[in-house]
Design a protein around this motif. Structure first.
Motif, mmCIF file in Angstrom:
data_model
loop_
_atom_site.group_PDB
_atom_site.id
_atom_site.type_symbol
_atom_site.label_atom_id
_atom_site.label_comp_id
_atom_site.label_asym_id
_atom_site.label_seq_id
_atom_site.Cartn_x
_atom_site.Cartn_y
_atom_site.Cartn_z
ATOM 1 N N THR A 86 47.657 27.094 36.828
ATOM 2 C CA THR A 86 47.402 27.777 35.559
ATOM 3 C C THR A 86 47.779 26.900 34.367
ATOM 4 O O THR A 86 48.674 26.056 34.442
ATOM 5 N N ASN A 120 47.037 33.267 28.942
ATOM 6 C CA ASN A 120 46.420 32.425 29.960
ATOM 7 C C ASN A 120 45.110 31.823 29.458
ATOM 8 O O ASN A 120 44.265 32.510 28.880
ATOM 9 N N SER A 127 47.896 35.822 41.209
ATOM 10 C CA SER A 127 46.962 36.485 40.308
ATOM 11 C C SER A 127 46.461 37.769 40.948
ATOM 12 O O SER A 127 46.312 37.857 42.176
ATOM 13 N N ASN A 140 47.638 29.538 42.453
ATOM 14 C CA ASN A 140 46.666 29.195 41.421
ATOM 15 C C ASN A 140 47.297 28.257 40.379
ATOM 16 O O ASN A 140 48.367 28.542 39.841
ATOM 17 N N GLY A 156 43.007 29.659 35.251
ATOM 18 C CA GLY A 156 43.681 29.736 36.541
ATOM 19 C C GLY A 156 44.219 31.088 36.949
ATOM 20 O O GLY A 156 44.643 31.261 38.085
ATOM 21 N N ARG A 157 44.203 32.064 36.028
ATOM 22 C CA ARG A 157 44.766 33.385 36.347
ATOM 23 C C ARG A 157 43.875 34.454 35.758
ATOM 24 O O ARG A 157 43.311 34.264 34.684
ATOM 25 N N GLU A 174 50.805 30.029 40.034
ATOM 26 C CA GLU A 174 51.077 31.460 39.930
ATOM 27 C C GLU A 174 50.195 32.294 40.854
ATOM 28 O O GLU A 174 49.134 31.856 41.302
#
Length: 201
Positions: free
Chosen positions: A119, A146, A101, A117, A149-150, A99
């Motif tokens: 996630t 989340n 971010s 990224n 990763g985000r 994803e």
């Protein structure tokens, strides 16, 4: 004497009570899903498999074919509203993705935009589902929390799915009964006495 409005409500209540024990009509269904959020619009695949009475597993693979691709595996509980063709459902599961971010940079007072990224998160889901002929139509809201990763902790998505019934619920139950019957019959096969092994043929 009951007024017409009260009579209609009584009939509706009895009808709901009778059908409350019934589950969804399909065993396996697959199709497409359209998702919409404040960040992007996605299209993807949805596969649902009934694993228990009123419980399904749903696998969703969706992408905006740009910077966001996600895979979700969800366990969902189904409840009939009016009949076994019209359900509401809710559940949750795990989500993996690649994803973009958006993170606020306090030093420069700008927003840093990154993509690619990896996630990991938790998905929740709640929706309405209607089965007509061999088609399952549904609308849902799927929030994502989340874990890694985000920068954004929470994202929500509205989804519309159209799935084709591949295996009906009756067919799935019939196959399960046949497997159980075959298993029981194999267990009932008589065992030869030890002395039989030494008899001449």
């Amino acid at each position: 004497m009951l007024q017409p409005q009260k009579l209609y409500l009584l009939i509706l209540f009895i009808f709901i009570s009778i059908t409350s024990s019934l589950a969804q009509r399909y065993g396996t269904a697959a199709g497409i899903r359209f998702g919409n959020s404040e960040f992007n619009r996605t299209i993807g695949l949805s596969l649902q498999q009934r694993v228990l009475e009123r419980v399904t597993l749903e696998a969703i693979l969706q992408s905006d074919f740009s910077r966001n691709t996600n895979f979700s595996l969800l366990a969902e509980r189904h409840r009939p509203i009016i009949s076994k063709r019209f359900n509401y459902y809710y559940g949750g599961g795990i989500n993996f993705g690649r994803e973009e971010s958006f993170k606020k940079n306090e030093d420069t007072r700008q927003i840093d935009h990154t993509f690619g990224n990896s996630t990991v998160g938790v998905d929740l889901i709640g929706g309405l589902e209607f089965t007509v002929a061999n088609t399952v139509l549904s609308i849902d809201y799927k929030p994502n929390i989340n874990l890694a990763g985000r920068s954004e902790f929470y994202r929500g998505q509205v989804g519309i799915s159209a799935r084709t019934v591949l295996v009906k619920s009756k067919e799935q139950k019939k196959k399960q009964r046949q497997r159980q019957k075959a298993k029981k019959s194999s267990q009932k096969q008589p065992v030869k006495p030890f002395s039989e092994l030494f008899k001449k043929r």
